[in-house]
Design a protein around this motif. Structure first.
Motif, mmCIF file in Angstrom:
data_model
loop_
_atom_site.group_PDB
_atom_site.id
_atom_site.type_symbol
_atom_site.label_atom_id
_atom_site.label_comp_id
_atom_site.label_asym_id
_atom_site.label_seq_id
_atom_site.Cartn_x
_atom_site.Cartn_y
_atom_site.Cartn_z
ATOM 1 N N CYS A 141 -15.103 -1.308 3.052
ATOM 2 C CA CYS A 141 -15.184 -2.007 1.761
ATOM 3 C C CYS A 141 -14.170 -1.429 0.773
ATOM 4 C CB CYS A 141 -16.589 -1.879 1.161
ATOM 5 S SG CYS A 141 -17.745 -3.114 1.754
ATOM 6 N N LEU A 142 -14.176 -0.099 0.665
ATOM 7 C CA LEU A 142 -13.308 0.534 -0.331
ATOM 8 C C LEU A 142 -11.838 0.237 -0.035
ATOM 9 C CD1 LEU A 142 -15.033 4.023 -0.844
ATOM 10 C CD2 LEU A 142 -15.164 1.993 -2.311
ATOM 11 N N ALA A 143 -11.449 0.301 1.234
ATOM 12 C CA ALA A 143 -10.051 0.057 1.591
ATOM 13 C C ALA A 143 -9.643 -1.373 1.233
ATOM 14 C CB ALA A 143 -9.842 0.318 3.080
ATOM 15 N N ALA A 144 -10.489 -2.333 1.569
ATOM 16 C CA ALA A 144 -10.147 -3.727 1.311
ATOM 17 C C ALA A 144 -10.149 -4.025 -0.191
ATOM 18 C CB ALA A 144 -11.118 -4.655 2.053
ATOM 19 N N ILE A 145 -11.119 -3.449 -0.903
ATOM 20 C CA ILE A 145 -11.159 -3.647 -2.363
ATOM 21 C C ILE A 145 -9.920 -3.024 -2.998
ATOM 22 C CG2 ILE A 145 -12.377 -2.965 -4.481
ATOM 23 C CD1 ILE A 145 -15.025 -3.265 -2.825
ATOM 24 N N ALA A 146 -9.551 -1.838 -2.532
ATOM 25 C CA ALA A 146 -8.354 -1.178 -3.077
ATOM 26 C C ALA A 146 -7.118 -2.042 -2.828
ATOM 27 C CB ALA A 146 -8.183 0.206 -2.451
ATOM 28 N N TYR A 147 -7.055 -2.672 -1.632
ATOM 29 C CA TYR A 147 -5.896 -3.545 -1.368
ATOM 30 C C TYR A 147 -5.851 -4.688 -2.373
ATOM 31 C CZ TYR A 147 -2.691 -6.895 0.483
ATOM 32 O OH TYR A 147 -1.643 -7.770 0.576
ATOM 33 N N VAL A 148 -6.980 -5.348 -2.580
ATOM 34 C CA VAL A 148 -7.024 -6.483 -3.509
ATOM 35 C C VAL A 148 -6.607 -6.033 -4.909
ATOM 36 C CG1 VAL A 148 -8.584 -8.126 -4.646
ATOM 37 C CG2 VAL A 148 -8.749 -7.757 -2.174
ATOM 38 N N GLN A 149 -7.079 -4.865 -5.333
ATOM 39 C CA GLN A 149 -6.737 -4.373 -6.672
ATOM 40 C C GLN A 149 -5.273 -3.920 -6.746
ATOM 41 O OE1 GLN A 149 -8.835 -4.838 -9.226
ATOM 42 N NE2 GLN A 149 -10.173 -5.774 -7.677
ATOM 43 N N THR A 150 -4.700 -3.561 -5.600
ATOM 44 C CA THR A 150 -3.282 -3.218 -5.559
ATOM 45 C C THR A 150 -2.435 -4.479 -5.737
ATOM 46 O OG1 THR A 150 -3.768 -1.348 -4.123
ATOM 47 C CG2 THR A 150 -1.490 -2.119 -4.144
ATOM 48 N N VAL A 151 -2.896 -5.588 -5.166
ATOM 49 C CA VAL A 151 -2.194 -6.866 -5.352
ATOM 50 C C VAL A 151 -2.263 -7.277 -6.815
ATOM 51 C CG1 VAL A 151 -2.223 -9.325 -4.789
ATOM 52 C CG2 VAL A 151 -2.606 -7.632 -2.984
ATOM 53 N N ARG A 152 -3.445 -7.192 -7.385
ATOM 54 C CA ARG A 152 -3.595 -7.584 -8.798
ATOM 55 C C ARG A 152 -4.778 -6.817 -9.383
ATOM 56 N NH1 ARG A 152 -2.853 -11.816 -12.684
ATOM 57 N NH2 ARG A 152 -4.802 -12.214 -13.773
ATOM 58 N N ALA A 153 -4.477 -5.891 -10.270
ATOM 59 C CA ALA A 153 -5.545 -5.092 -10.880
ATOM 60 C C ALA A 153 -6.475 -6.008 -11.658
ATOM 61 C CB ALA A 153 -4.944 -4.037 -11.799
ATOM 62 N N LEU A 161 0.832 -1.207 0.000
ATOM 63 C CA LEU A 161 0.000 0.000 0.000
ATOM 64 C C LEU A 161 0.867 1.258 0.000
ATOM 65 C CD1 LEU A 161 -2.805 -1.287 2.392
ATOM 66 C CD2 LEU A 161 -3.090 -0.658 -0.019
ATOM 67 N N GLU A 162 2.012 1.180 0.684
ATOM 68 C CA GLU A 162 2.937 2.323 0.691
ATOM 69 C C GLU A 162 3.486 2.561 -0.718
ATOM 70 O OE1 GLU A 162 6.283 1.902 3.425
ATOM 71 O OE2 GLU A 162 5.861 3.954 4.103
ATOM 72 N N ALA A 163 3.846 1.462 -1.374
ATOM 73 C CA ALA A 163 4.369 1.576 -2.744
ATOM 74 C C ALA A 163 3.320 2.160 -3.685
ATOM 75 C CB ALA A 163 4.814 0.195 -3.243
ATOM 76 N N ALA A 164 2.039 1.944 -3.361
ATOM 77 C CA ALA A 164 0.959 2.483 -4.205
ATOM 78 C C ALA A 164 0.647 3.943 -3.876
ATOM 79 C CB ALA A 164 -0.285 1.621 -4.045
ATOM 80 N N GLY A 165 1.426 4.533 -2.921
ATOM 81 C CA GLY A 165 1.277 5.967 -2.680
ATOM 82 C C GLY A 165 0.473 6.335 -1.450
ATOM 83 N N HIS A 166 0.055 5.352 -0.660
ATOM 84 C CA HIS A 166 -0.704 5.661 0.554
ATOM 85 C C HIS A 166 0.259 5.862 1.727
ATOM 86 C CE1 HIS A 166 -4.110 4.656 -1.915
ATOM 87 N NE2 HIS A 166 -3.595 3.451 -2.159
ATOM 88 N N THR A 167 -0.231 6.514 2.768
ATOM 89 C CA THR A 167 0.621 6.865 3.903
ATOM 90 C C THR A 167 0.512 5.794 4.982
ATOM 91 O OG1 THR A 167 0.198 9.179 3.437
ATOM 92 C CG2 THR A 167 1.103 8.650 5.618
#
Lengths: 508, 508
Positions: free
Chosen positions: A281-293, A67-73
């Protein structure tokens, strides 16, 4: 084979099996709406603010790094991630709005999205119950029986998980037995056990063996699912994140599901529960999409309330309906398939259990849900799976599915003739218009008894729960294992044996 | 009074009464639609063609004369009326789209139309049932008890008729006892008995006495209702037409209701049942408007199906839902309030009875019904009223009514603070946001038991039907007659005594 054939023949002599054919649920009308578009946008905006300012705890260093690599703090001490609003929404936008889940039997593939609605099995109840044996802790035999029932019932589209926990199996190798049972006892899509990387990977290896696939073949379609629960409020456990990472990387289906029991795990108002639920929901979905779009995910709705006198969850309440409809509106705002659930709080298969389940059936239907977990046999707030309620729920689901039978005016001219011929004060029992259609005109029950009181009484005055008791026994007696390639079955058994030996009683 | 006060005090010591306050039902979202506008227009057009070409039998010479005078074609031998399409629609257009029904207690007035939904009592069951006494023919004591329960239950907006027939009363004077009981045991709006002119007029005279009105005062608002059943297909009985004529002339409410049990009394397809049902509704509404333009009427929906194996009615089926939704679309096309109904076929208060009733509750809700008959305690396809089911149904209705509680984002900023303060992994039980709201945040059950299994089991493992048994006894014990002006009460009693003497045992 011969013994099984004889057994089935004997069962059929006693009483014919009901129609168990595979049902594809479709909604008869568009989902309803409770919140205005402005209100939806406010829930959306407040959820993003919550994710920016308060953040969510991800209890897995690997997830924090991604998540850090994707630009989140990321605060690595507290493990709290504060999301960048645009980056988050960009990730969420990559989730597909529809996909096809492939079963071992292609007739049981599931097309997720649009107006389709899939009703699944119960999952993860610690106890099991039936009229003969009463309530008892879950065990392997009941696990297998309930999986068999769900395989037989045409209303059940997916095995959402263990209908009951087989607590008599060793925890470290239980996942091998469960996935193996799902693969061999059913040919429907099922869950993977995903608490921790090892279990998740074991399960996928078994599915690859069963479906005859390599890694690339597996990634092409989801063939199993997992539930990524949020430990509401605002916290996601490490082992589940490990499992979700393995599943997303393999293109398998992740059902994101907060647990917003208003008053306990989320704010007491539905407004507050919706904001928190949406953020989770949004946070968890974003994590999954960060693993594999593009990995298949569900926006999982679970909003209900607790009994403020006892703190116990209350399922199948008015808040279940309004909460589900509102989360459905949010899922459609993001164009992500919605998963919801059925629930009953009742401690027995009685009138209350039926109204609670029927209420949550409508919550799912009206919310536009595409997938419904816990739809066969769940009761007691999820603490028990019931054999009888599995049958009862199947009947109710088949009623919901029957709503999509169209009212077709193609016979309007024929109708005019029929009515004119019958005329004032007549009846339609014997008309040609009736005789052509009487066998299939109406929904036919499996369990409901429509006979006149006198006939019903003379036949023992058996209530519905006791009729359901008779029916699950009849179904189990008629159960046959679905076809499975012998070579793959052997390979699967060898894999399970080898892994059991490797793991032994080590804690994993 | 002292004795009654003591009795109530004793009851309250045992167990507090549930919240019985008057509920005004409102729909939380717009009705749904199954048929396209083109399909609705086709049903409309075909219904008019049926009325033009096949016609409807009106079994009352006076009705035939009125319809002939209005320009329709009457065959006085067969009593069949063939309607003039334009004249019919002109009459139908005079029916009001909303009106206010006035109760003896103004707090119980009913505003009919818009998004309001009124749930009424059961009506006209020949049998009565409870767990103690079993199933038995209707009688006066049970009639009175069930009226008292409906008076107490805040979910019951109107006494739709005799919850059970008091078959121990003489048929020729029974109507006097029934209307007198309704007037004195309740202060809610009730039915008038209208089989024949004499009964209908007797009832209206009693209502005038009770409300202190003259003829003109009565005509200003409907204060009672009747059901004008069509003897489907295409036939309306004379005594009911007499009653409807008296009621319409007095400005009282006529509920037009065909009985479209598809496969028996209407064509086996919903398309055909809709066409016939619509024709029957339009013809009866046009008759009422011919008697008195602007008289309050309901477009009454009653579509379900028969069990094609036995010919018995099946209520609470998928066809109930789709049929109701479609008739709701038609009622809205004519802008006339819709009356629908709840039904269950089950012979006992079990799981089936609950799912059937909950299914027809949703049928009513989604169809946009404004009034729902048979909503408290009807079962066995209408052949029995049940004490326990009266309580069960009240609970389910209060769940439906609770859906209209809005999801209000006014607390959104407060919520953001509460979530931030609780933070990841906390809980909301003690937060100020929760403490301010916990007593009223959620719908509260009267009958549902949400306790954990262990507590419920230790307390006797009582199922819902048996809890309902306890509750109706508790309610009856706490029942008090509503206030009634002593002078009017005496006048009413004198009227009943005089009319009983006049009628004697003459068949009327």
């Amino acid at each position: 084979m011969a013994a099984r054939g004889r057994r089935r023949e004997a069962a059929e002599r006693r009483s014919p099996l009901p129609d168990l054919s595979w049902q594809v649920g479709r909604r008869a009308f568009a989902p309803v709406e409770l919140l205005s578009q402005d209100a939806i946008e406010e829930v959306h905006d407040k959820a993003l603010t919550l994710l920016e300012e308060t953040g969510i705890e991800f209890m897995l260093p690997d997830a924090l790094r991604r998540l850090e690599a994707a630009g989140h703090t990321v605060d690595h001490d507290t493990q709290i991630v504060r999301f960048d609003r645009e980056g988050l929404m960009e990730a969420v936008s990559k989730a597909p709005s529809s996909f096809t889940m492939k079963a071992r039997n292609p007739a049981h593939d599931l097309h997720i999205g649009g107006d389709r609605i899939v009703w699944g099995s119960a999952s993860s109840a610690p106890n099991v119950m039936d009229l003969d044996g009463g309530r008892r802790p879950g065990n392997e035999a009941d696990f297998q029986n309930l999986v068999k029932l769900n395989q037989m019932l045409g209303t059940c589209g997916i095995i959402c998980g263990p209908p009951v926990e087989p607590t008599d199996l060793h925890p470290s190798t239980r996942h091998l037995d469960m996935v193996s049972d799902w693969i061999t006892l059913t040919d429907k899509i099922h869950r993977n056990m995903t608490i921790g990387t090892i279990r998740a990977e074991d399960g996928l290896r078994m599915i690859k063996i069963a479906h005859g696939l390599d890694d690339e073949g597996l990634r092409a379609n989801p063939r199993c699912s997992m539930v990524l629960n949020v430990n509401s409020p605002l916290k996601i456990d490490g082992p589940l994140l490990e499992g979700a990472t393995v599943m997303a990387e393999a293109g398998q289906c992740v059902v994101v599901s907060p647990v917003a029991l208003a008053g306990a795990m989320s704010p007491i108002t539905l407004s507050g529960s919706l904001i928190q639920h949406n953020a989770e929901c949004l946070a968890a979905i974003a994590y999954v999409q960060t693993v594999r779009a593009g990995a298949p995910v569900f926006y999982g709705s679970l909003i209900s309330n607790v009994d403020m006198r006892s703190g116990a969850p209350a399922l199948g309440t008015p808040e279940t309906v309004t909460g589900s409809i509102a989360t459905g509106q949010l899922a459609r705002r993001y164009d992500i398939p919605q998963r919801t659930w059925l629930g009953s709080t009742s401690n027995t298969v009685d009138v209350q259990s039926a109204w609670e389940t029927m209420f949550s059936l409508w919550a799912a239907y009206l919310s536009g849900a595409h997938m419904v977990y816990h739809a066969h046999g769940w009761m007691e707030g999820g603490l028990t799976s019931s054999y009888e309620k599995t049958i009862v729920d199947s009947e109710m689901i088949s009623m919901m599915n029957a709503l999509a039978r169209p009212i077709d005016l193609a016979d309007a001219d024929e109708v005019m003739t029929a009515i004119a011929e019958v005329g004032p004060g007549g009846h339609f029992f014997g008309t040609p218009h009736t005789m052509k259609r009487y066998e299939t005109a109406f929904w036919a029950p499996m369990l409901a008894d429509w006979r006149a009181f006198e006939f019903w009484e003379a036949d023992g005055a058996v209530d519905t729960t006791h009729r359901a008791n008779k029916m699950w026994k009849q179904l189990l007696e008629a159960y046959e294992k679905p076809a499975f390639d012998a070579g793959r079955a052997d390979e699967l058994a060898a894999f399970v044996a080898r892994r059991k030996e490797e793991i032994g009683t080590t804690e994993i």
